[in-house]
Design a protein around this motif. Structure first.
Motif, short mmCIF file in Angstrom:
data_model
loop_
_atom_site.label_atom_id
_atom_site.label_comp_id
_atom_site.label_asym_id
_atom_site.label_seq_id
_atom_site.Cartn_x
_atom_site.Cartn_y
_atom_site.Cartn_z
N ALA A 653 0.86 -1.18 0.00
CA ALA A 653 0.00 0.00 0.00
C ALA A 653 0.90 1.24 0.00
N PRO A 654 1.41 1.62 -1.18
CA PRO A 654 2.31 2.79 -1.23
C PRO A 654 1.65 4.02 -0.62
N PHE A 655 2.46 4.81 0.11
CA PHE A 655 1.96 6.02 0.78
C PHE A 655 2.94 7.16 0.52
N ALA A 656 2.43 8.25 -0.02
CA ALA A 656 3.24 9.43 -0.30
C ALA A 656 4.46 9.08 -1.15
N ASN A 657 4.20 8.29 -2.18
CA ASN A 657 5.25 7.86 -3.11
C ASN A 657 6.36 7.07 -2.45
N GLN A 658 6.06 6.46 -1.29
CA GLN A 658 7.03 5.63 -0.61
C GLN A 658 6.46 4.22 -0.46
N PRO A 659 7.31 3.19 -0.53
CA PRO A 659 6.80 1.82 -0.34
C PRO A 659 6.29 1.63 1.08
N ALA A 660 5.12 0.99 1.19
CA ALA A 660 4.51 0.73 2.49
C ALA A 660 3.63 -0.49 2.38
N PHE A 661 3.13 -0.95 3.51
CA PHE A 661 2.26 -2.12 3.52
C PHE A 661 1.29 -2.02 4.68
N VAL A 662 0.18 -2.77 4.55
CA VAL A 662 -0.83 -2.85 5.60
C VAL A 662 -1.14 -4.31 5.85
N PRO A 663 -1.65 -4.66 7.06
CA PRO A 663 -1.96 -6.08 7.34
C PRO A 663 -3.07 -6.60 6.43
#
Length: 983
Positions: A653-663
């Motif tokens: 789940a990319p956030f603010a053009n940064q790699p991210a993740f959610v459960p």
């Protein structure tokens, strides 16, 4: 003679042309093959012949398909339809001639043949009452006699099936009590739902596991394929069945065991039962060739209201009745052709069976076509006196094309709703352009191979090791071309899916005498099953007008990949105590581990015990009372959770053009299998010299630690639900298999059969959680069936008034509570057999979700409401005398799918068939020639069901446990003509 033997496909010399030109070319091979039959057998020096006839010892009727062979030689043949046989080129001397057939026992006679002489030897075989000494494999540690086993095992002999089916699923249908083959619509190539004794799970699959010749194979339908723009429905909504690729002509018998009392030794995956298919093996004797051709047709049954329309609707569309729910212009007769050739034979140290199949198939809907080719080789080696190797290998290549259905871009969705469809226009030209250009194709390749090594260094010690490999690959291509009305810029899905199953199985058995009249058979062993699945998808949309688009030519592309691997491994020990060959006590247990279990769960232990008493072997038992065996069994087996259900997983789940993740999944380290404990008991009996036989079984099964989705507490910081072992379910029922032969004469015979099964289910506990819905108005509620249909209900259905509604009415169970399958077979002079099989299902309820209710709610003039419209074809306004129930169903402001819930009691005539020997058309070298004509699924009776077809959809279990009818089509009616020649 050739034209009579094989009809059009075996007429050489026809000019090419037309859709079936390639079939005619195959006739050249047929003609060349059959022409060999008229060549006389070359005589050899110092040889003679053995001729005779095999008859039933009780009735004197001839018996066909009996194996006749000379022991310790390669000479053998099969009896013809009139029971006669002829062994050619028999060396002069004294020989032991053997006659044997499954279910009829074996008989040996010694004959002396002189040079140039024909010796006559006749056999009279007796039916084996209840088959107590018949060897069965499925559910046992090694092979056991039926008399030793405390649970029921249903055995399906292919030669007993009257209509020569072309699909293994059709072979299973109506064949055994407790075995339900539920139709999931009539779409071409659609996999049916297979159930043994109802649903043992409400979260996981309820399909039984399947073995072929001891090798575990895929039993779930192949992967579902749908577009990325709507994962649920953008496609054909067809899942192919792994069993459909098997050649029915390769199968000798099928063994079915139902429930945990019988499946304990299979462990964690077996709570839904086990089906094992045994293909044909070689036989001692000279080669026996079998050629079979089947020609047939399929067409749609009527499934809409019988309402005539002479108004504007008729004038505008040309559809002036609704007996096909407006589908008339799109329906066709689909023609099908199948060709199969096999050979079997061998000597003492090597036997072989080799076969090939080619089929060209067509459905009754547009764009429904298929092609299937398969080859099989089964070999049995005996390199040493104490070692036998059985190696079976098969390869399948299959292609099929389907039409899009049951969605906004599908055929039925837009046809059923008339002018209220997604185009606002239901003319043929509009729907043809808007739907039929959707190109949906699928390719399936399958390779299955395995070996069974049996080593017996001592007379009482047997070791059996099985290794197997089953590989299925499916490639699908779904193209909506540039200019497609619902996707003007086009879209393409390429879907590649692969499943691999590895089998490693070892069983050792040592038999010894404990004391006088007490014998012990101790078995031990282990099993490991590896299941690996990989899936890769490529998606592209917005083509710049490409004529032959690829994903690379799309303006926007996406890619997806999923992989999973699950291993199940276990070991077991079992002992059978044999007391005087009349009393048999079995004790055993299996211990299992599974990579899908939570890391904190550990191992699972499954115990078993059974008892069998052959009561009629007692001295006090009068012979006039026939044969009787009493039996009882207890056992446990399970069903594992999904590969990643126990672990915490994440979504990108990319956030603010940064790699991210959610459960994605919270995880549960204590997650384990659902465990089903079953007790069954019953008896097997035969009377009147085996003319009447009955098998009666009562069972009760309780599933504990049932897996349910439990919503997580918000305080834990995770939303959604997580699987937990919190529920309890119960199934119980009665099964009866009754067969009889009231008339057994040389020229006349009458056989009847009745299979009956009942099922009662109940949700005992849902772990304190609130009741929840599975979809399609199916609910999980404590104290109710699993699942139960609940919804809004009109309490004044016949009143000429506004509907009064009960918002939470319990209709009843979703699974049939009573199934009865009668069959009848009549043999007349000339050994012609006429047969019929029917099936009744009752006690369940179904909701019609979209076929009617969805259209009415969108303002469509649906055929089901036509009798209540004030001005049919012009307006949806209802007549003043419309009853409350139909006002609720047909008023767009009131309609709810709950109001379309119906009892689904129905009877269907599954098959009517005639088997006609045509040996008289063949030369003497042909041992058997049989013409079979069959009409299938031809008649249906329903109770209180409004002009639709009761098998347009079905209970598929697992994530789709609720039986509902949506925008699908019914099972077709089919006719087949089969000619089988053996020589």
């Amino acid at each position: 003679m050739l034209a009579i033997a094989s009809s059009e496909p075996c007429q050489p010399g026809q000019p090419p042309g037309g859709r079936r030109a390639h079939i005619r070319s195959f006739g050249l091979l047929c003609g060349a093959l059959l022409s060999l039959l008229v060549l006389p057998a070359a005589a050899t020096a110092q040889t003679g012949q053995i001729a005779g006839v095999v008859t039933n010892a009780v009735s004197g009727a001839p018996i066909s398909q009996v194996q006749i062979y000379i022991a310790e030689s390669s000479l053998g043949t099969l009896t013809r339809a009139d029971g006669r046989f002829l062994l050619l080129n028999v060396p002069a001397g004294t020989h032991d001639v053997v006659a044997e057939q499954i279910g009829m026992g074996s008989q040996t006679q010694q004959v002396t043949v002189a040079d140039g002489q024909t010796v006559t030897v006749n056999f009279q075989l007796e039916s084996q009452a209840l088959g107590l000494d018949e060897i069965v494999v499925t559910g046992t540690a090694g092979a056991s006699r039926r008399r030793e086993i405390g649970n029921t095992i249903s055995q399906i002999n292919v030669e007993d099936i009257p209509n020569r089916p072309t699909d293994v699923n059709d072979m299973l249908r109506s064949s055994a009590p407790g075995l339900e083959i539920g139709a999931t619509g009539g779409e071409f190539g659609q996999a049916p739902a297979i159930r043994l004794r109802g649903n043992s799970s409400l979260a996981m699959s309820n399909n039984p596991i399947v073995y072929i010749d001891g090798v575990r194979v895929r039993s779930e339908p192949n992967a579902f394929v749908a577009g990325v723009d709507n994962r649920g429905i953008r496609g054909s909504v067809v899942q192919t069945s792994p069993l459909s690729g098997l050649n029915p002509g390769d199968i000798e018998r099928i063994e079915v065991i139902k429930g945990s009392a019988a499946t304990t030794l299979y462990g964690t995956e077996a709570s839904a039962g086990v089906i094992q298919i045994f293909t044909k093996s070689g036989s001692r004797g000279s080669p026996v060739w079998t050629f079979e051709t089947q020609q047939g047709a399929v067409w749609s049954r009527k499934f809409g209201p019988s309402v005539d329309d002479t108004g504007p609707e008729c004038a505008r569309t040309g559809v002036c009745n609704f007996e096909y729910m407006r589908l008339d212009p799109y329906l066709k007769t689909g023609y099908n052709a199948n060709y199969a050739l096999s050979v079997r034979g061998g000597a003492e140290s090597l036997q072989y069976f080799v076969s090939g199949l080619w089929s060209d198939e067509e459905g009754f809907m547009p764009n429904e076509y298929g092609d299937k080719r398969s080859i099989r080789g089964n070999f049995t080696f005996s390199p040493f006196e104490d070692l036998q190797i059985q190696w079976n290998t098969a390869y399948l290549s299959q292609w099929q094309q389907n039409v899009s259905q049951s969605n906004a871009q599908g055929l039925t969705h837009n046809v059923y709703r008339g002018m209220a469809n997604y185009f606002g226009d239901d003319t043929f030209e509009t729907i043809e352009a808007g739907v039929l250009a959707f190109d949906i194709q699928m390719w399936v390749d399958r390779f299955t191979t395995g070996g069974v090594f049996t080593y017996s260094p001592l007379a009482n010690l047997t070791n059996r090791f099985t290794i197997g490999y089953d590989w299925v690959q499916q490639d699908a291509r779904n193209l909506r071309p540039f200019g497609f009305p619902s996707r003007p810029r086009g879209a393409l899905l390429n879907h590649h899916w692969q499943n691999t199953l590895l089998t490693f199985d070892y069983v050792g058995t040592y038999s010894f005498d404990v004391a006088e009249n007490i014998r012990s058979s101790f078995s031990w062993g282990g099993q490991a099953i590896g299941d690996e699945t990989a899936q890769v998808e490529a998606w592209g949309e917005d083509f710049p007008g490409a004529a032959e688009p690829t994903v690379n030519s799309a303006g926007f592309t996406l890619g997806f990949e999923e992989r999973q691997k699950v291993w199940t491994a276990g070991f077991f020990a079992q002992n059978i105590f044999d007391f005087s060959d009349k009393y048999f006590l079995t004790l055993g247990a299996r211990v299992d581990g599974n990579s899908a279990f939570g890391e904190g769960f550990g191992l699972q232990v499954y115990p078993k015990a059974s008892f069998s008493w052959v009561t009629s072997d007692e001295d006090f038992w009068p012979e006039s009372l026939g044969t009787l065996r009493l039996r009882a069994a207890y056992g446990q087996s399970g069903r594992a959770p999904g590969a990643f259900d126990a672990v915490r997983t994440w979504d990108a789940a990319p956030f603010a053009n940064q790699p991210a993740f959610v459960p994605r999944n919270l995880g549960n380290p204590g997650l384990g299998p659902e465990v089903t404990t079953e007790i069954e008991g019953g008896f097997d009996a035969s009377w009147f010299d085996g003319r009447v036989e009955a098998v009666v079984t009562y069972f009760t099964a309780k599933t504990t630690d049932a897996l349910f989705q439990v919503r997580q507490a918000a305080s834990e910081g995770f939303g959604g639900s997580q699987l937990r072992n919190v529920g309890e379910l119960k199934n119980s029922g009665l099964e009866l298999q009754l067969s009889g032969s009231p008339i057994q004469q040389q020229d006349w015979g009458l056989d009847f059969g009745v299979n009956l099964s009942t099922i009662s289910s109940e949700v005992l506990s849902i772990g304190g959680a609130p009741e929840f819905e599975l979809g399609g108005n199916g609910w999980v509620i404590e104290g109710e069936p699993a699942p139960v249909i609940r919804g809004r209900y009109v309490t004044n259905p016949d009143a000429i008034a506004d509907p009064e509604v009960d918002p939470d009415h319990i209709y009843g169970p979703n699974y049939p509570t009573l199934t009865v399958t009668p069959s009848l077979s009549l043999r007349v002079p000339g050994n012609i057999t006429l047969s019929a099989v029917g099936e009744y299902k009752g006690g369940s309820y179904v909701t019609v979700t979209n076929t009617s209710s969805g259209g009415v709610s969108r303002g469509a003039m649906m055929p089901i409401c036509w009798p209540y419209y004030e001005n049919p074809g012009v307006t949806t306004a209802l007549r003043d005398d419309t009853p409350a129930l139909w006002r609720a169903r047909c008023d767009a402001t009131e309609v709810n799918s709950d109001f379309y819930t119906f009892p689904i009691d129905f009877f269907r005539l599954r098959t009517v068939a005639a088997s006609i020997p045509v040996d008289f058309l063949m030369p003497e070298r042909v041992s058997n020639a049989t013409l079979t004509l069959s009409l299938n699924e031809s008649y249906t009776w329903t109770k209180d069901f409004p002009e639709l077809d009761p098998e347009m959809s079905s209970n598929t279990g697992g994530e789709d446990t609720v039986h509902s009818i949506s925008n699908r089509v019914p099972m077709p009616i089919s006719f087949r003509a089969s000619l089988r020649i053996q020589f």
